[in-house]
Design an enzyme around this catalytic site. Structure first.
Site, short mmCIF file in Angstrom:
data_model
loop_
_atom_site.label_atom_id
_atom_site.label_comp_id
_atom_site.label_asym_id
_atom_site.label_seq_id
_atom_site.Cartn_x
_atom_site.Cartn_y
_atom_site.Cartn_z
N TYR A 22 -12.98 72.89 65.16
CA TYR A 22 -12.45 74.05 65.89
C TYR A 22 -12.05 75.15 64.93
O TYR A 22 -11.79 74.91 63.75
CB TYR A 22 -11.25 73.64 66.75
N CYS A 23 -12.03 76.38 65.46
CA CYS A 23 -11.51 77.53 64.72
C CYS A 23 -10.87 78.48 65.74
O CYS A 23 -10.65 78.10 66.89
CB CYS A 23 -12.61 78.21 63.90
N THR A 24 -10.58 79.70 65.34
CA THR A 24 -9.84 80.64 66.20
C THR A 24 -10.58 80.96 67.50
O THR A 24 -10.05 80.80 68.59
CB THR A 24 -9.60 81.97 65.45
#
Ligand SMILES: [Zn+2]
Ligand SMILES: [Zn+2]
Length: 305
Positions: free
Chosen positions: A196-198
């Site tokens: 996951y990321c932003t």
């Protein structure tokens, strides 16, 4: 029309404070090979300018990354105008969870890359990326067997918020992130990797890199933490992401849960408020509590004060 901003920061801030309407912060990206970058850059600038949109847009050979602040009454027009361009036909608009002043001006720049992990072109293949998971599926899969959750952001981001039990690379430079993840996952090529990321853009490249390195089951959270935070809120779920989601605009973060994971870098009191040192020559990004903010007048150290 000259396609740049000419006003000073103070003028821009003043103009923004006089506005009588609300704005929405939105991010979107597209991975697609772009040949005529300057032409597209000018086109995007004039489209956004006409709708009184502020923000930051990067146009590169590999695609487009955009964060914008849109007057609420222009939202529909904005989506329609953007989707009209062939590059953005299937684009996903990712709206902020917590509003606030996000941008003061509009900049649209031609850049080398939209995600600068510093990996060479032969180390990934954007035609083979991790399987996208809707927040609900990510939420369910996270506690499964032989599953590892991986944060593909920088340390200063995961310091204030992350998925419980996620592996967060403890490195200082963005070109160290992917090698650190590969090293950590060595021998676990058959595990389920949930990354996951932003807002999703970095997972596209990071997942492609892992697949190229023989990982078999690579998943990515669709539209990132921002999308997950909406899911949790709308469905009254207990969030498995704790703390704050760092964002790359004036707000510096969106709160997801009340948990405060980090400490003030100056006095070690519990705090997750990022700040940029007020000394323009320093401008360092760090965590500063309210007391230290007063004591050091928004600076990172006695030297800068
Ligand atoms: Zn402090
Ligand atoms: Zn400083």
């Amino acid at each position: 029309m000259k396609l740049v901003n000419k006003k000073s920061k103070e003028e821009l801030q003043h103009a923004l404070s006089k506005e009588k309407f609300a704005r929405k912060t939105c991010s979107f990206y597209v991975y697609k090979t772009i040949k005529k970058r300057s032409d597209l850059r000018d086109e995007i600038f004039s489209t956004l300018k006409k709708l009184n949109i502020l923000g930051r847009v990067y146009v590169s050979e590999e695609g487009i990354n955009a964060q914008v602040s849109i007057p609420e009454n222009n939202l529909k027009k904005f989506e329609k105008k953007i989707k009209k361009n062939i590059f953005f036909k299937n684009v996903n608009f990712n709206y902020a969870v917590e509003e606030g002043v996000s941008f003061f001006k509009l900049t649209v720049k031609v850049k080398q890359q939209i995600v600068a992990y510093g990996v060479k072109k032969n180390e990934y293949d954007m035609n083979k990326v991790g399987q996208h998971l809707e927040p609900e599926d990510f939420h369910k899969k996270i506690d499964g067997d032989k599953t590892i959750v991986v944060d593909v952001r920088n340390y200063y981001e995961s310091e204030i918020g992350k998925f419980k039990n996620a592996f967060c690379p403890d490195v200082r430079r963005s070109n160290e992130i992917l090698p650190a993840i590969k090293e950590k996952l060595k021998g676990k090529e058959d595990y389920k990797i949930l990354m996951y990321c932003t807002g999703g853009i970095r997972c596209e490249k990071a997942s492609s890199y892992l697949i190229k390195n023989n990982f078999k089951n690579v998943y990515q959270l669709k539209s990132g933490i921002i999308n997950y935070a909406h899911y949790v809120k709308n469905n009254k779920k207990t969030s498995k992401f704790i703390g704050k989601n760092y964002v790359f605009d004036h707000r510096l973060g969106e709160r997801v849960t009340k948990d405060v994971l980090s400490k003030c870098h100056q006095c070690e009191e519990s705090s997750d408020e990022h700040a940029n040192c007020a000394n323009d020559l320093c401008h360092m990004l760090f965590i500063q509590c309210k007391n230290c903010q007063k004591k050091y007048e928004n600076c990172c150290s006695k030297e800068c004060l």
